[in-house]
Scaffold this motif. Sequence first.
Motif, short mmCIF file in Angstrom:
data_model
loop_
_atom_site.label_atom_id
_atom_site.label_comp_id
_atom_site.label_asym_id
_atom_site.label_seq_id
_atom_site.Cartn_x
_atom_site.Cartn_y
_atom_site.Cartn_z
N ILE A 112 12.93 -6.17 -5.35
CA ILE A 112 12.59 -4.80 -4.93
C ILE A 112 11.12 -4.51 -5.25
CG2 ILE A 112 13.01 -2.35 -5.39
CD1 ILE A 112 15.97 -3.10 -5.75
N ILE A 113 10.65 -5.00 -6.42
CA ILE A 113 9.25 -4.81 -6.77
C ILE A 113 8.35 -5.46 -5.72
CG2 ILE A 113 7.46 -5.47 -8.43
CD1 ILE A 113 9.56 -5.19 -10.64
N LEU A 115 9.11 -6.04 -2.62
CA LEU A 115 9.21 -5.27 -1.37
C LEU A 115 8.28 -4.05 -1.42
CD1 LEU A 115 13.04 -5.38 -0.62
CD2 LEU A 115 11.22 -6.47 0.71
N VAL A 116 8.24 -3.38 -2.58
CA VAL A 116 7.35 -2.22 -2.73
C VAL A 116 5.89 -2.67 -2.62
CG1 VAL A 116 6.55 -0.45 -4.35
CG2 VAL A 116 8.99 -0.92 -4.12
N LEU A 117 5.55 -3.79 -3.25
CA LEU A 117 4.18 -4.30 -3.17
C LEU A 117 3.83 -4.72 -1.75
CD1 LEU A 117 4.12 -6.42 -6.45
CD2 LEU A 117 3.01 -4.20 -6.05
N ALA A 166 4.96 -3.29 0.88
CA ALA A 166 4.69 -2.03 1.56
C ALA A 166 3.27 -1.55 1.27
CB ALA A 166 5.70 -0.97 1.12
N GLY A 167 2.79 -1.79 0.05
CA GLY A 167 1.42 -1.42 -0.28
C GLY A 167 0.41 -2.23 0.51
N PHE A 224 1.32 2.76 1.00
CA PHE A 224 0.75 3.49 -0.14
C PHE A 224 -0.45 2.68 -0.64
CE2 PHE A 224 3.57 0.45 -2.12
CZ PHE A 224 2.87 0.04 -3.25
N PRO A 278 -1.82 -4.74 -4.65
CA PRO A 278 -0.41 -5.14 -4.57
C PRO A 278 -0.19 -6.64 -4.63
CG PRO A 278 -0.89 -3.42 -2.97
CD PRO A 278 -2.20 -3.85 -3.55
N ALA A 338 10.12 -11.84 -1.67
CA ALA A 338 11.27 -10.97 -1.94
C ALA A 338 12.54 -11.55 -1.33
CB ALA A 338 11.00 -9.56 -1.40
#
Length: 224
Positions: free
Chosen positions: A93-94, A96-98, A100-101, A106, A148, A212
């Motif tokens: 999940i981390i 996946l968030v990165l 997205a960055g 973001f 990221p 991921a």
Amino acid sequence: ESSWLLFLGTVFVLGVGLAFTPCVLPIIPLTISVIGGGNPDVSRSRLTLLLTVYVLGLALTYAAAGAASGALGEAIDMEAAFQNPVILWVIAIIFLVLAAGMIGIFELQPPAWMERMRGGAQRKSGTIVGSFLLGILAALVASPCTGPFVVGMLTFVAATGDPFLGFVLFGTLGLGMGAVFFAAGSLNLLARPGPWMVWVRYAFGVILFGIALHLVANAGQLDI
């Protein structure tokens, strides 16, 4: 040995690629000007020396961060943790968030105190000490485009629990990124900015997304 060299070569190319993201490439000429002390008449040999020191500061700071991340992973036994599917899901999940960055959903912004440190280093521009400090700060102040991916790499190194691998891997990454600054300033080689830079950033996002998926697969949730 050939696999090890191929691995480091790949990391070096990734470092070069980070320098071609839209947050980095357009400011390379300005950065080179600051390193040279804002003097347009600085000699090529002097600028080459200052750029070498800048790249050294950048690479050593990345290497130290990689070694620290590996030591942290060793201390908390991340290798054992990676046998737990829940931990794999959390780390996936981390990533996946990165990812997205990296595709611009973001942005990571440096804290204000780091920006003040960069201003102090710029006042010493044109000197060997100032160039080294600027290299250190270039590694510490993660830009929205590189942050990221760098955080993702630190997570990967922590998972290995190997400080030496972290030192070598991140040192190589820093050398790859610094090589573009060196080539632009000392050899007067620089690509023209354009929309293609966004696709470079997206490519790094795809890499993080792939990691991921790999982690989820290791958790026994995907058959890939």
